[in-house]
Design an enzyme around this catalytic site. Structure first.
Site, PDB file in Angstrom:
ATOM      1  CE  LYS A 127      -1.658   1.472   4.038  1.00 50.79           C
ATOM      2  NZ  LYS A 127      -1.276   2.845   4.375  1.00 50.79           N
ATOM      3  CG  ASN A 128       2.375   2.647   3.455  1.00 53.77           C
ATOM      4  OD1 ASN A 128       1.211   2.946   3.163  1.00 53.77           O
ATOM      5  ND2 ASN A 128       2.757   2.431   4.693  1.00 53.77           N
ATOM      6  NE  ARG A 188       0.941  12.729   6.751  1.00 46.70           N
ATOM      7  CZ  ARG A 188       1.462  13.835   7.279  1.00 46.70           C
ATOM      8  NH1 ARG A 188       0.687  14.731   7.843  1.00 46.70           N
ATOM      9  NH2 ARG A 188       2.750  14.060   7.250  1.00 46.70           N
ATOM     10  CB  CYS A 208      -4.751   6.899  11.223  1.00 40.74           C
ATOM     11  SG  CYS A 208      -3.953   6.242   9.825  1.00 40.74           S
ATOM     12  NE  ARG A 225       0.998  10.866  10.334  1.00 36.05           N
ATOM     13  CZ  ARG A 225       0.290   9.897   9.768  1.00 36.05           C
ATOM     14  NH1 ARG A 225      -0.923   9.666  10.174  1.00 36.05           N
ATOM     15  NH2 ARG A 225       0.799   9.192   8.781  1.00 36.05           N
ATOM     16  N   PRO A 226       2.331  16.957  10.963  1.00 36.68           N
ATOM     17  CG  PRO A 226       4.265  17.677  12.036  1.00 36.68           C
ATOM     18  CD  PRO A 226       3.169  16.668  12.129  1.00 36.68           C
ATOM     19  CG  LEU A 260      10.462  17.643   8.318  1.00 35.84           C
ATOM     20  CD1 LEU A 260      10.766  16.212   8.751  1.00 35.84           C
ATOM     21  CD2 LEU A 260      11.643  18.564   8.603  1.00 35.84           C
ATOM     22  CG  ASP A 308       3.319   1.582   9.523  1.00 40.86           C
ATOM     23  OD1 ASP A 308       3.549   1.800   8.331  1.00 40.86           O
ATOM     24  OD2 ASP A 308       3.023   2.476  10.334  1.00 40.86           O
ATOM     25  NE  ARG A 339      -7.543   4.694   5.825  1.00 42.53           N
ATOM     26  CZ  ARG A 339      -7.574   6.002   6.006  1.00 42.53           C
ATOM     27  NH1 ARG A 339      -8.432   6.536   6.849  1.00 42.53           N
ATOM     28  NH2 ARG A 339      -6.753   6.814   5.359  1.00 42.53           N
TER      29      ARG A 339
HETATM   30  C1  EPZ Z   1       4.369   6.973   6.183  1.00 48.21           C
HETATM   31  O1  EPZ Z   1       3.607   8.024   6.757  1.00 48.21           O
HETATM   32  C2  EPZ Z   1       3.442   5.763   6.115  1.00 48.21           C
HETATM   33  N1  EPZ Z   1       2.306   6.061   5.242  1.00 48.21           N
HETATM   34  C3  EPZ Z   1       2.941   5.420   7.523  1.00 48.21           C
HETATM   35  O2  EPZ Z   1       2.156   4.227   7.414  1.00 48.21           O
HETATM   36  C4  EPZ Z   1       4.156   5.118   8.409  1.00 48.21           C
HETATM   37  O3  EPZ Z   1       3.712   4.882   9.722  1.00 48.21           O
HETATM   38  C5  EPZ Z   1       5.119   6.316   8.396  1.00 48.21           C
HETATM   39  O4  EPZ Z   1       5.486   6.638   7.028  1.00 48.21           O
HETATM   40  C6  EPZ Z   1       6.392   6.025   9.178  1.00 48.21           C
HETATM   41  O5  EPZ Z   1       7.027   4.904   8.654  1.00 48.21           O
HETATM   42  C7  EPZ Z   1       2.491   5.987   3.894  1.00 48.21           C
HETATM   43  O6  EPZ Z   1       3.570   5.684   3.405  1.00 48.21           O
HETATM   44  C8  EPZ Z   1       1.294   6.279   3.039  1.00 48.21           C
HETATM   45  P1  EPZ Z   1       6.503  10.349   8.252  1.00 48.21           P
HETATM   46  P2  EPZ Z   1       4.195   9.548   6.764  1.00 48.21           P
HETATM   47  O7  EPZ Z   1       6.426  11.598   7.441  1.00 48.21           O
HETATM   48  O8  EPZ Z   1       4.915   9.803   5.506  1.00 48.21           O
HETATM   49  C9  EPZ Z   1       6.801  13.587  11.669  1.00 48.21           C
HETATM   50  C10 EPZ Z   1       0.271   2.858   7.725  1.00 48.21           C
HETATM   51  O9  EPZ Z   1      -0.238   2.333   8.739  1.00 48.21           O
HETATM   52  N2  EPZ Z   1       6.831  14.581  10.575  1.00 48.21           N
HETATM   53  O10 EPZ Z   1       7.708   9.474   8.127  1.00 48.21           O
HETATM   54  O11 EPZ Z   1       3.082  10.451   7.145  1.00 48.21           O
HETATM   55  C11 EPZ Z   1       5.407  12.957  11.802  1.00 48.21           C
HETATM   56  O12 EPZ Z   1       4.578  13.783  12.594  1.00 48.21           O
HETATM   57  C12 EPZ Z   1       0.752   4.302   7.775  1.00 48.21           C
HETATM   58  O13 EPZ Z   1       0.418   2.268   6.620  1.00 48.21           O
HETATM   59  C13 EPZ Z   1       7.124  15.892  10.884  1.00 48.21           C
HETATM   60  O14 EPZ Z   1       7.347  16.244  12.039  1.00 48.21           O
HETATM   61  O15 EPZ Z   1       5.234   9.427   7.977  1.00 48.21           O
HETATM   62  C14 EPZ Z   1       5.698  11.651  12.465  1.00 48.21           C
HETATM   63  O16 EPZ Z   1       5.800  11.834  13.865  1.00 48.21           O
HETATM   64  C15 EPZ Z   1       0.518   4.918   9.142  1.00 48.21           C
HETATM   65  N3  EPZ Z   1       7.137  16.813   9.878  1.00 48.21           N
HETATM   66  C16 EPZ Z   1       7.066  11.262  11.897  1.00 48.21           C
HETATM   67  O17 EPZ Z   1       7.620  12.471  11.340  1.00 48.21           O
HETATM   68  C17 EPZ Z   1       6.897  16.483   8.567  1.00 48.21           C
HETATM   69  O18 EPZ Z   1       6.945  17.361   7.679  1.00 48.21           O
HETATM   70  C18 EPZ Z   1       6.997  10.211  10.811  1.00 48.21           C
HETATM   71  O19 EPZ Z   1       6.230  10.741   9.783  1.00 48.21           O
HETATM   72  C19 EPZ Z   1       6.593  15.135   8.271  1.00 48.21           C
HETATM   73  C20 EPZ Z   1       6.577  14.197   9.289  1.00 48.21           C
END
Ligand code: EPZ
Length: 431
Positions: free
Chosen positions: A24-25, A94, A118, A123-124, A127, A308, A400
């Site tokens: 999915k990801n 998201r 979710c 989820r800022p 970055l 995850d 989902r």
């Molecule tokens: C991806 O989400 C995955 N989703 C998530 O899977 C997964 O949990 C996550 O990566 C971490 O591995 C998809 O790929 C569609 P991140 P993403 O940006 O990209 C913080 C599932 O169950 N952050 O790596 O949203 C954020 O708040 C889902 O399949 C900032 O602070 O994850 C979080 O605490 C759930 N600023 C951490 O980084 C930013 O600009 C990780 O977020 C972006 C993120």
């Protein structure tokens, strides 16, 4: 809408073979990336997931033609325009925020409502936006919308404060058609990032370094179309490994890439679970005789233990012999499944990002509710081993990211049935 529930009668040891679907990801960012090309793309072996359907609606809203024929997803970005994407579409998924990189990259402008996601913490996108700014875009945030515009996009040297998966993907996509070379440092190293790189290069992009913490993108004038098949879903595979372990069964999980699961496999072996690679390293045999041993677990960016898989691992450790300490270092509130596991008799104490799990010999069936995708998976796993019957509400969360998980586990011997919403559901609340 009549909400479906799953009714699970615990106790069956899962036995047999199970096939993992496409990741999915990987599919979600690659669907967004298809907007970079004016020519048709085809993604093969696509599982039926609600998240894929929701992303399809987002792409269609901006003018892409998207259709599923059999297991092939056809995408045609010829008539895409950078239309403002409303909250009704952005808040349901998201990953809808991933269209920012491709629309900005191709049209030098994008305006989307803040994305949803979710219930696993705020989820800022700071970055993501830092990357767009570095490439020469101007950012505006007003009335709940984010807008990025650039007269020109020029390659830049970008350092991510945190190896964010989404930010890495969005910046890669925004850089593909920019002038010059973009370097992304402290990039996320997940296998899905490598999948996105391979897809982009299939369309004629010049991206390298994915899988390491430095990714380089050489801008090209335009992309062509192409076909692609994504990698197997390592989190679905990991969920099946835990399902076999928690039910003390014996399962062959097929269509896996073992290297993508190293941290989880190591942890399961530490807990006393047998995991062997089979069949030219494309399948895993997983077997557990009795209760597993308690182990400590800390989620980290790839290749560390995946966040995850944290809820599913917690369900397993709730039935372990001994105490386990689980630390969730990626998301600030990814313990919503704890209350529901407690309803089933789990003994878990949470302090901030740390959960201390005292294993119990047995869980008991209860009426429980899923709040997000992986919490739903964890509650299914707990239901498989709990005494009596577990009724899981919020099955739409499960759908989902898992294709027919109930049918897949039923085929391994689980007694699990999808039910229309139960009128008397409240009566179970007292159990
Ligand atoms: C991806 O989400 C995955 N989703 C998530 O899977 C997964 O949990 C996550 O990566 C971490 O591995 C998809 O790929 C569609 P991140 P993403 O940006 O990209 C913080 C599932 O169950 N952050 O790596 O949203 C954020 O708040 C889902 O399949 C900032 O602070 O994850 C979080 O605490 C759930 N600023 C951490 O980084 C930013 O600009 C990780 O977020 C972006 C993120």
């Amino acid at each position: 809408m009549v909400m479906a529930t799953l009714e699970i009668a615990g106790g069956a040891r899962l036995k047999g073979e199970i096939e993992v679907s496409g990741a999915k990801n990987s599919i979600l960012p690659i669907m967004a990336a298809s907007l970079l090309s004016p020519e048709p793309c085809c993604l093969q072996e696509i599982p039926q997931l609600t998240d894929v359907r929701m992303m399809q609606e987002v792409l269609q809203f901006v003018g892409a033609k998207v259709s599923l024929s059999g297991r092939n997803l056809w995408l045609d970005g010829a008539e895409v325009v950078p239309q403002e994407v409303p909250p009704s579409l952005m808040r349901r998924l998201r990953a809808s925020n991933l269209v920012m990189g491709s629309l900005l990259g191709r049209f030098r402008q994008v305006r989307v409502a803040y994305p949803g996601g979710c219930a696993i913490g705020s989820r800022p996108m700071d970055l993501h936006l830092k990357g767009f700014l570095a490439l020469g875009a101007e950012i505006r945030e007003d009335h709940g919308f984010i807008e990025a515009r650039a007269a020109r996009l020029r390659g830049a040297d970008i350092h991510l404060d945190f190896p964010s998966v989404g930010a890495t993907e969005n910046i890669m996509m925004a850089a593909v058609l920019a002038e010059g070379v973009t370097t992304i440092r402290n990039a996320a190293k997940e296998p899905e990032i490598v999948d996105l790189q391979n897809f982009l290069n299939r369309l004629g992009a010049r991206v390298k370094g994915a899988g390491s913490d430095v990714i380089r993108v050489h801008g090209v004038p335009r992309l062509r179309g192409g076909e692609y098949q994504v990698i197997p879903d390592r989190i679905e595979a990991g969920t099946h490994l835990v399902a076999a372990a928690i039910t003390r069964g014996r399962v062959v999980v097929k269509n896996v890439i073992p290297e993508h699961l190293e941290a989880l496999i190591a942890k399961l072996r530490e807990a006393g679970v047998r995991v062997e690679t089979l069949g030219g390293r494309s399948a895993l045999l997983v077997e557990a005789e009795g209760r597993v041993r308690g182990v400590d677990c800390k989620t980290l960016p790839y290749p560390g233990f995946p966040t995850d898989m944290q809820p599913q691992m917690m369900a397993l450790l709730a039935t372990a012999e001994g105490t386990s300490v689980i630390t969730e270092s990626i998301f600030e509130s990814r313990f919503k499944h704890v209350d529901e596991l407690r309803r089933m008799g789990a003994q878990i104490k949470v302090e901030g990002r740390v959960a201390v799990v005292n294993g119990v010999p047995r869980l008991s069936g209860a009426l429980v509710e899923a709040t997000d995708l992986r919490a739903a998976a964890a509650l299914v796993l707990a239901g498989l081993v709990a005494e009596n019957t577990t009724v899981l509400e919020g099955v739409e969360h499960l759908d989902r990211g898992y294709e027919c998980l109930d049918l897949k586990y039923e085929a391994l011997g689980a007694q699990i049935r999808r039910e229309a919403a139960r009128k008397a559901a409240g009566s179970m609340r007292g159990t």
